[in-house]
Design a protein around this motif. Structure first.
Motif, PDB file in Angstrom:
ATOM      1  N   PHE A 211       0.674  -8.025   6.658  1.00 42.54           N
ATOM      2  CA  PHE A 211       2.153  -7.379   6.440  1.00 42.54           C
ATOM      3  C   PHE A 211       2.602  -8.121   5.595  1.00 42.54           C
ATOM      4  O   PHE A 211       3.452  -8.069   5.133  1.00 42.54           O
ATOM      5  CB  PHE A 211       2.409  -7.292   7.828  1.00 42.54           C
ATOM      6  N   PHE A 212       1.280  -9.241   4.797  1.00 39.98           N
ATOM      7  CA  PHE A 212       2.115 -10.151   3.581  1.00 39.98           C
ATOM      8  C   PHE A 212       0.950  -9.290   1.830  1.00 39.98           C
ATOM      9  O   PHE A 212      -0.435  -9.081   2.916  1.00 39.98           O
ATOM     10  CB  PHE A 212       1.667 -11.201   3.618  1.00 39.98           C
ATOM     11  N   ALA A 213       1.303  -9.681   1.275  1.00 39.56           N
ATOM     12  CA  ALA A 213       0.848  -9.065  -0.173  1.00 39.56           C
ATOM     13  C   ALA A 213       1.494 -10.146  -1.302  1.00 39.56           C
ATOM     14  O   ALA A 213       1.966 -10.298  -1.302  1.00 39.56           O
ATOM     15  CB  ALA A 213       0.953  -7.815  -0.270  1.00 39.56           C
ATOM     16  N   ASP A 214       0.302 -10.001  -2.279  1.00 43.90           N
ATOM     17  CA  ASP A 214       0.442 -11.271  -3.649  1.00 43.90           C
ATOM     18  C   ASP A 214       1.389  -8.919  -4.527  1.00 43.90           C
ATOM     19  O   ASP A 214       0.574  -8.271  -4.572  1.00 43.90           O
ATOM     20  CB  ASP A 214      -0.147 -11.460  -3.562  1.00 43.90           C
ATOM     21  N   GLU A 215       2.577  -9.696  -5.000  1.00 44.28           N
ATOM     22  CA  GLU A 215       3.461  -8.740  -6.106  1.00 44.28           C
ATOM     23  C   GLU A 215       2.130  -7.973  -6.768  1.00 44.28           C
ATOM     24  O   GLU A 215       2.054  -6.739  -7.162  1.00 44.28           O
ATOM     25  CB  GLU A 215       4.783  -8.851  -5.784  1.00 44.28           C
ATOM     26  N   ALA A 216       1.708  -9.135  -7.463  1.00 44.89           N
ATOM     27  CA  ALA A 216       1.386  -9.095  -8.817  1.00 44.89           C
ATOM     28  C   ALA A 216      -0.268  -8.269  -8.066  1.00 44.89           C
ATOM     29  O   ALA A 216      -0.888  -7.537  -9.143  1.00 44.89           O
ATOM     30  CB  ALA A 216       1.066 -10.530  -9.321  1.00 44.89           C
ATOM     31  N   SER A 217      -0.525  -8.227  -7.017  1.00 40.91           N
ATOM     32  CA  SER A 217      -1.739  -6.746  -6.733  1.00 40.91           C
ATOM     33  C   SER A 217      -1.543  -5.406  -6.363  1.00 40.91           C
ATOM     34  O   SER A 217      -2.514  -5.070  -6.369  1.00 40.91           O
ATOM     35  CB  SER A 217      -2.718  -7.920  -5.634  1.00 40.91           C
ATOM     36  N   LEU A 218      -0.929  -5.738  -6.564  1.00 41.11           N
ATOM     37  CA  LEU A 218      -0.071  -4.186  -5.831  1.00 41.11           C
ATOM     38  C   LEU A 218       0.337  -3.145  -6.413  1.00 41.11           C
ATOM     39  O   LEU A 218       0.892  -3.570  -7.720  1.00 41.11           O
ATOM     40  CB  LEU A 218       1.264  -4.384  -4.619  1.00 41.11           C
ATOM     41  N   ASP A 219      -0.452  -1.731  -6.766  1.00 48.54           N
ATOM     42  CA  ASP A 219       0.373  -0.775  -7.719  1.00 48.54           C
ATOM     43  C   ASP A 219       1.140   0.116  -7.199  1.00 48.54           C
ATOM     44  O   ASP A 219       2.340  -0.415  -6.506  1.00 48.54           O
ATOM     45  CB  ASP A 219      -0.672   0.664  -7.050  1.00 48.54           C
ATOM     46  N   ARG A 220       2.381  -1.017  -8.311  1.00 51.51           N
ATOM     47  CA  ARG A 220       3.663  -1.516  -8.414  1.00 51.51           C
ATOM     48  C   ARG A 220       4.377   0.816  -8.330  1.00 51.51           C
ATOM     49  O   ARG A 220       5.232   0.336  -8.231  1.00 51.51           O
ATOM     50  CB  ARG A 220       4.467  -1.491  -9.755  1.00 51.51           C
TER      51      ARG A 220
ATOM     52  N   PHE B 133      -0.524   1.875   4.301  1.00 51.99           N
ATOM     53  CA  PHE B 133       1.044   2.704   5.221  1.00 51.99           C
ATOM     54  C   PHE B 133       1.974   1.423   5.323  1.00 51.99           C
ATOM     55  O   PHE B 133       3.017   1.481   5.245  1.00 51.99           O
ATOM     56  CB  PHE B 133       0.604   3.411   6.474  1.00 51.99           C
ATOM     57  N   GLY B 134       1.326   0.112   5.133  1.00 55.19           N
ATOM     58  CA  GLY B 134       2.394  -0.617   6.026  1.00 55.19           C
ATOM     59  C   GLY B 134       3.232  -1.150   4.329  1.00 55.19           C
ATOM     60  O   GLY B 134       2.770  -1.263   3.005  1.00 55.19           O
ATOM     61  N   ALA B 135       4.125  -1.339   4.973  1.00 56.40           N
ATOM     62  CA  ALA B 135       5.170  -2.705   4.644  1.00 56.40           C
ATOM     63  C   ALA B 135       4.845  -3.594   4.225  1.00 56.40           C
ATOM     64  O   ALA B 135       4.173  -4.164   4.774  1.00 56.40           O
ATOM     65  CB  ALA B 135       6.645  -2.307   4.638  1.00 56.40           C
ATOM     66  N   ARG B 136       5.053  -4.265   2.916  1.00 53.27           N
ATOM     67  CA  ARG B 136       4.291  -6.008   2.632  1.00 53.27           C
ATOM     68  C   ARG B 136       5.632  -6.974   2.223  1.00 53.27           C
ATOM     69  O   ARG B 136       6.342  -6.360   0.971  1.00 53.27           O
ATOM     70  CB  ARG B 136       3.182  -5.685   1.601  1.00 53.27           C
ATOM     71  N   VAL B 137       5.667  -7.554   2.970  1.00 52.85           N
ATOM     72  CA  VAL B 137       6.400  -9.085   2.564  1.00 52.85           C
ATOM     73  C   VAL B 137       5.614  -9.897   1.408  1.00 52.85           C
ATOM     74  O   VAL B 137       4.542 -10.180   1.242  1.00 52.85           O
ATOM     75  CB  VAL B 137       6.427 -10.161   3.418  1.00 52.85           C
ATOM     76  N   VAL B 138       6.479  -9.496  -0.214  1.00 53.65           N
ATOM     77  CA  VAL B 138       5.911  -9.870  -1.425  1.00 53.65           C
ATOM     78  C   VAL B 138       6.867 -11.451  -1.231  1.00 53.65           C
ATOM     79  O   VAL B 138       5.809 -12.245  -2.325  1.00 53.65           O
ATOM     80  CB  VAL B 138       5.933  -9.306  -2.562  1.00 53.65           C
ATOM     81  N   ASP B 139       7.604 -12.173  -0.844  1.00 50.62           N
ATOM     82  CA  ASP B 139       8.633 -12.984  -0.976  1.00 50.62           C
ATOM     83  C   ASP B 139       9.557 -12.797  -0.015  1.00 50.62           C
ATOM     84  O   ASP B 139       9.975 -12.292   1.298  1.00 50.62           O
ATOM     85  CB  ASP B 139       9.678 -13.029  -1.798  1.00 50.62           C
ATOM     86  N   LEU B 140       9.151 -14.443   0.513  1.00 53.23           N
ATOM     87  CA  LEU B 140      10.311 -15.057   1.693  1.00 53.23           C
ATOM     88  C   LEU B 140      10.425 -16.464   1.517  1.00 53.23           C
ATOM     89  O   LEU B 140       9.969 -17.474   0.960  1.00 53.23           O
ATOM     90  CB  LEU B 140       9.670 -15.149   3.226  1.00 53.23           C
ATOM     91  N   GLN B 141      12.115 -16.552   1.475  1.00 50.08           N
ATOM     92  CA  GLN B 141      12.307 -17.534   1.588  1.00 50.08           C
ATOM     93  C   GLN B 141      13.484 -18.263   2.358  1.00 50.08           C
ATOM     94  O   GLN B 141      14.667 -17.147   2.735  1.00 50.08           O
ATOM     95  CB  GLN B 141      13.614 -17.616  -0.559  1.00 50.08           C
ATOM     96  N   ILE B 142      13.464 -19.703   2.762  1.00 50.32           N
ATOM     97  CA  ILE B 142      14.125 -19.676   3.641  1.00 50.32           C
ATOM     98  C   ILE B 142      15.343 -19.989   2.843  1.00 50.32           C
ATOM     99  O   ILE B 142      15.668 -21.270   2.453  1.00 50.32           O
ATOM    100  CB  ILE B 142      13.187 -20.637   4.757  1.00 50.32           C
ATOM    101  N   LEU B 143      16.204 -19.560   3.395  1.00 49.71           N
ATOM    102  CA  LEU B 143      17.830 -20.436   3.059  1.00 49.71           C
ATOM    103  C   LEU B 143      18.134 -21.439   4.299  1.00 49.71           C
ATOM    104  O   LEU B 143      19.450 -22.041   3.524  1.00 49.71           O
ATOM    105  CB  LEU B 143      18.677 -18.868   3.422  1.00 49.71           C
TER     106      LEU B 143
END
Lengths: 457, 457
Positions: free
Chosen positions: B9-18, B63-73
């Motif tokens: 459920f994680f991915a590099d945004e740049a690797s995805l077909d936008r 079919f999976g949604a992917r986390v492409v960024d996670l920032q701890i606030l």
């Protein structure tokens, strides 16, 4: 607004023609005089300017909403809840407000009703930024303008020939991604195991990888095979949530092919669209709850789930799936019970809807759910508790029926499980229920060992 | 879910077909490991169980949604915001989460989109009870499936022949209670005074005391008389908010009789119903905002108004009336600007919608609104600021035009008012603007003295 103006927005409830009003209960936090805030609240909801310039007319007697009760809950709060400000330093008062709203202002129309009771007037009344609509009561004359559920609880029981126990649903999983062939096979297995209703997930749409036509055709066939094998009626609940102008067509296509109940996500599609479909429907309509939590979860802001349960019933849903008990769903026990009551209590000519409190259910959550509701008039809707069962969905469904048999026989789940490997495997996979305290297929390393199928809920 | 499961459920945004994904920004408060919570969040939104029991299939890659960024606030909050509990003692982490959600899971359908991005998966993800959907980005291929506004800002300006200034709206008041004859006379006066668009209140429906047919007929006549008298086009914006299956018929009846724009309350009616009407519409469609505040007001829970602004634009609204600046509307300046930007910024093939930030407006709030927005591409929508003006609606409308002339001439409101009794009377009735700080027709004893017409806003 002058002090003499306020009086036009107050009334003695006993003096009003009850058939002409909706009665609305609100929680309100306001700054300044709570009576003035309550008068403004009524004015904003109804006739915000009640006479023309230069005229001495007064539109309030017929068109004004009226405060019929105002109780101060806390007269000196240091600030508004939830970090909301008012731009004023006046002390904050928390109150409970009961309003009589003349429904003739807009009529028996759901979009206009929503605009009146939770629209701009309600949420932008001056000095009162924190509001929660807690309850709504309809007079008989207003209810009589709505069809309500076509089948209701009795009609659904008649269709299923199930009269003395809860209705057993299951959400076919994997919910997203399977082609119709594999998907229908899972539904078939679950019916053979004892489910009454196998359902599409609320996220499953009419997509190219799982078209509704093919899904309804295959699930319809599978349903009829399961009915022949078990000798009892079964229901395939197809999700037709889609654009409003496709609903009637999708109803016809799904029903023609073998779906015998339809799921429409209430809020995302719109209650008015459901009311439209109800006029056309040949099968029971069932609601799922996406997009209600964002305005219903917090204790003192938004709209209470009970209100939306009543509105879903009014719109014509025979079954209302709702967030159930347990920490996962963030509902208090009282709130779940209030929603179940809103489904089942007398509502003039409107038939009852079957409440289905759901969330992380499996065989072990059936008893606590039954005990908390105190009636068999409910639906039980596991997902992974059936379709993630380590022995497969037929065994998963069987474990649910075995859990019910334990309740009927006065046995504990563990006692029953000694004679039923399906139930025993469910306990091993999903939790260790004890003392009425249910575990559930929650995300934790324990619960997902052994992880027979990917996923947690 | 095991640690190795999370990775799916994680991915590099740049690797995805936008083009295959929606990008969603969420604020999230979770207990336990935030990476696990984020993985669950994606799983719940998409393929909650990603393989069948006994199978080694994996539905996540497609079919999976992917986390492409996670920032701890904030990694160590003492508790969840807003008094919401989790049933756990684990520390609470506040984070900002960016998700790529494969829209092929459901397709270009608004009800299914809403179910995916703010449904059960989003608001019932384990360990994460506090969620706010902050923003959404659509790929061109998804946008291309929607019509969007038919006229847009340019088309509306063309219809009105107004190109270099804001569009002047007014909400005819008394909003509720007047018969069509009196109501149309008020509209007529306001057009003569200089309004471009006289509108029905969002609460005004097709009722027995003010039937839409008769209202549209009389306002249509009044509009044509005002056009003849002033030599410029005018718009009567009729509210046809009603049950979904009446919208097309009410469109036809209102337009045939003389309405030349239509108001439909977005949330109460449903965005999908608006999209349906858009296919049929011959005139601009305009949105009002009831029922958005209950899920949008709080900073850290619900859905951001910007998201709903984008969705209203996508559904096909040419004009979007929204809560504006000032303490009355409980929006931050940034939030109002974000919504205005969401109306006007490039959005693939989708035309811009005209933003109309409203709330307690009168001549004195025009300059600050203009300055805060920094563009003339907006609508200005007083209610009582025109129709509660002590000299009547014609003078009320004139005071708005005079306020704009002051801005164009580089004068203060007070300077201009010396030559214009309408503006002078507006200042006396509604406030004392100074240093760009606007007063407004708010409820206070000062503001309502002299109280030319009952009501406050």
């Amino acid at each position: 607004m002058t002090a003499s103006d306020w009086a036009g927005f107050f009334a003695d409830e006993a003096s009003l023609d009850r058939e002409a009003y909706l009665f609305l209960d609100y929680y309100l936090e306001c700054s300044g005089d709570p009576e003035l805030a309550a008068a403004h609240f009524c004015s904003e909801q109804s006739t915000a300017q009640w006479r023309r310039v230069g005229s001495d007319e007064d539109l309030r007697p017929r068109f004004g909403a009226r405060v019929v009760d105002l109780q101060i809950l806390d007269g000196a709060r240091p600030e508004f809840s939830y970090g909301v400000g008012s731009g004023s330093d006046a002390p904050v008062t928390a109150c409970r407000l009961r309003i009589a709203h003349p429904h003739g202002n807009f009529g028996p129309r759901l979009p206009n009703l929503l605009s009146a009771i939770c629209g701009e007037g309600t949420f932008f009344s001056p000095g009162a930024p924190i509001v929660k609509l807690l309850d709504i009561e309809f007079p008989e004359s207003y209810l009589a303008c709505f069809q309500g559920p076509q089948f209701g609880v009795a009609g659904l029981r008649e269709r299923l020939q199930v009269h003395d126990r809860p209705i057993f649903f299951g959400v076919i999983k994997p919910n997203i991604g399977l082609p119709p062939e594999a998907f229908s096979e899972l539904g078939h297995e679950s019916w053979l195991g004892g489910l009454d209703i196998a359902k599409d997930d609320e996220m499953l749409a009419d997509t190219d990888w799982c078209p509704l036509d093919r899904r309804a055709e295959l699930l319809g066939e599978a349903r009829r095979r399961a009915e022949a094998a078990t000798g009892v009626p079964k229901i395939y609940l197809a999700n037709i949530t889609d654009e409003v102008d496709r609903l009637v067509e999708l109803h016809d296509r799904a029903v023609e092919r073998g779906a015998n109940a339809l799921l429409i996500n209430a809020m995302p599609t719109g209650l008015s669209a459901v009311r439209m479909l109800r006029k056309h429907a040949q099968v029971p309509l069932m609601a799922h709850f996406p997009f209600i939590a964002p305005f219903a979860r917090l204790e003192r802001f938004g709209v209470h789930t009970r209100v939306f349960t009543k509105l879903q019933r009014l719109a014509g849903y025979d079954v209302i799936i709702m967030p159930g008990f347990g920490p996962r769903m963030h509902m208090t026990d009282d709130e779940v019970r209030a929603c179940a009551t809103a489904c089942l209590e007398p509502m003039g000519p409107i038939k009852p809807s079957l409440p289905v409190p759901g969330g992380s259910d499996w065989a072990g959550t059936l008893r606590p759910l039954y005990e908390k509701l105190g009636t068999v008039d409910f639906g039980f809707v596991p997902g992974r508790g059936v379709f993630g069962h380590p022995m497969g969905p037929r065994a998963g469904a069987a474990s649910i029926r075995q859990a019910w048999e334990a309740i009927v026989a006065g046995e504990t789940l563990e006692e029953r499980a000694k004679r039923h490997p399906e139930l025993s495997a469910a306990i091993a996979a999903f939790g260790k229920p004890a003392h009425g305290q249910a575990a559930s297929p929650q995300p934790s390393e324990q619960a997902s060992e052994p992880d027979a199928a990917g996923g947690d809920s």
